[in-house]
Design a protein around this motif. Structure first.
Motif, PDB file in Angstrom:
ATOM      1  N   ALA A  40       0.890  -1.106  -0.163  1.00 52.69           N
ATOM      2  CA  ALA A  40       0.122   0.055  -0.008  1.00 52.69           C
ATOM      3  C   ALA A  40       0.834   1.189  -0.083  1.00 52.69           C
ATOM      4  O   ALA A  40       0.572   2.222  -0.733  1.00 52.69           O
ATOM      5  N   ALA A  41       1.856   1.251   0.755  1.00 48.53           N
ATOM      6  CA  ALA A  41       2.764   2.295   0.683  1.00 48.53           C
ATOM      7  C   ALA A  41       3.426   2.747  -0.466  1.00 48.53           C
ATOM      8  O   ALA A  41       3.805   3.809  -0.855  1.00 48.53           O
ATOM      9  N   TRP A  42       3.888   1.456  -1.140  1.00 50.44           N
ATOM     10  CA  TRP A  42       4.434   1.690  -2.364  1.00 50.44           C
ATOM     11  C   TRP A  42       3.624   2.292  -3.441  1.00 50.44           C
ATOM     12  O   TRP A  42       4.027   3.044  -4.112  1.00 50.44           O
ATOM     13  N   LEU A  43       2.433   1.675  -3.428  1.00 49.58           N
ATOM     14  CA  LEU A  43       1.485   2.065  -4.345  1.00 49.58           C
ATOM     15  C   LEU A  43       1.216   3.624  -4.116  1.00 49.58           C
ATOM     16  O   LEU A  43       0.897   4.426  -5.260  1.00 49.58           O
ATOM     17  N   GLU A  44       1.144   3.989  -2.835  1.00 54.50           N
ATOM     18  CA  GLU A  44       0.617   5.614  -2.780  1.00 54.50           C
ATOM     19  C   GLU A  44       1.979   6.182  -3.315  1.00 54.50           C
ATOM     20  O   GLU A  44       1.750   7.343  -3.646  1.00 54.50           O
ATOM     21  N   ASP A  45       3.210   5.747  -3.255  1.00 57.99           N
ATOM     22  CA  ASP A  45       4.305   6.598  -3.666  1.00 57.99           C
ATOM     23  C   ASP A  45       4.733   6.382  -4.984  1.00 57.99           C
ATOM     24  O   ASP A  45       6.067   6.825  -5.366  1.00 57.99           O
ATOM     25  N   MET A  46       4.229   5.483  -5.673  1.00 53.34           N
ATOM     26  CA  MET A  46       4.908   4.997  -6.956  1.00 53.34           C
ATOM     27  C   MET A  46       5.026   6.076  -8.385  1.00 53.34           C
ATOM     28  O   MET A  46       5.724   5.884  -8.727  1.00 53.34           O
ATOM     29  N   ASP A  47       4.367   7.213  -7.945  1.00 53.23           N
ATOM     30  CA  ASP A  47       4.716   8.258  -9.100  1.00 53.23           C
ATOM     31  C   ASP A  47       6.070   8.448  -8.851  1.00 53.23           C
ATOM     32  O   ASP A  47       6.661   8.726  -9.859  1.00 53.23           O
TER      33      ASP A  47
END
Length: 84
Positions: free
Chosen positions: A47-54
């Motif tokens: 979830a954290a990576w997905l939130e910061d994937m940009d």
């Protein structure tokens, strides 16, 4: 082919199935390589990576994906809770 290469060359559902099997094998044979060694930690990190994937894609000089169906990924995860 290693997991990183598989991830970069994924083009089909069959590729994802093979990748997931390799991921499971990786955890079973080399758990020391996994920082998130339990399901809650793994899901929170996802979830954290997905939130910061940009930032990940921008740092690589790549466009941030806009056509991926995150709903489909969520549906797969929900189905996996009960599918045998």
């Amino acid at each position: 082919m290693d997991l990183d290469s598989q991830a970069l060359n994924m083009s089909s559902r069959a590729d994802l199935v093979e990748f997931l099997g390799g991921l499971a094998d990786s955890f079973a044979t080399h758990p020391e390589r996994w920082q998130n060694a339990n399901l809650p930690d793994f899901l929170n990190a996802w979830a954290a990576w997905l939130e910061d994937m940009d930032g990940y894609f921008q740092n690589r000089g790549e466009s941030v994906p806009t056509s991926a169906s995150w709903q489909l990924i969520a549906q797969m995860l929900l189905a996996a809770r009960v599918y045998e």
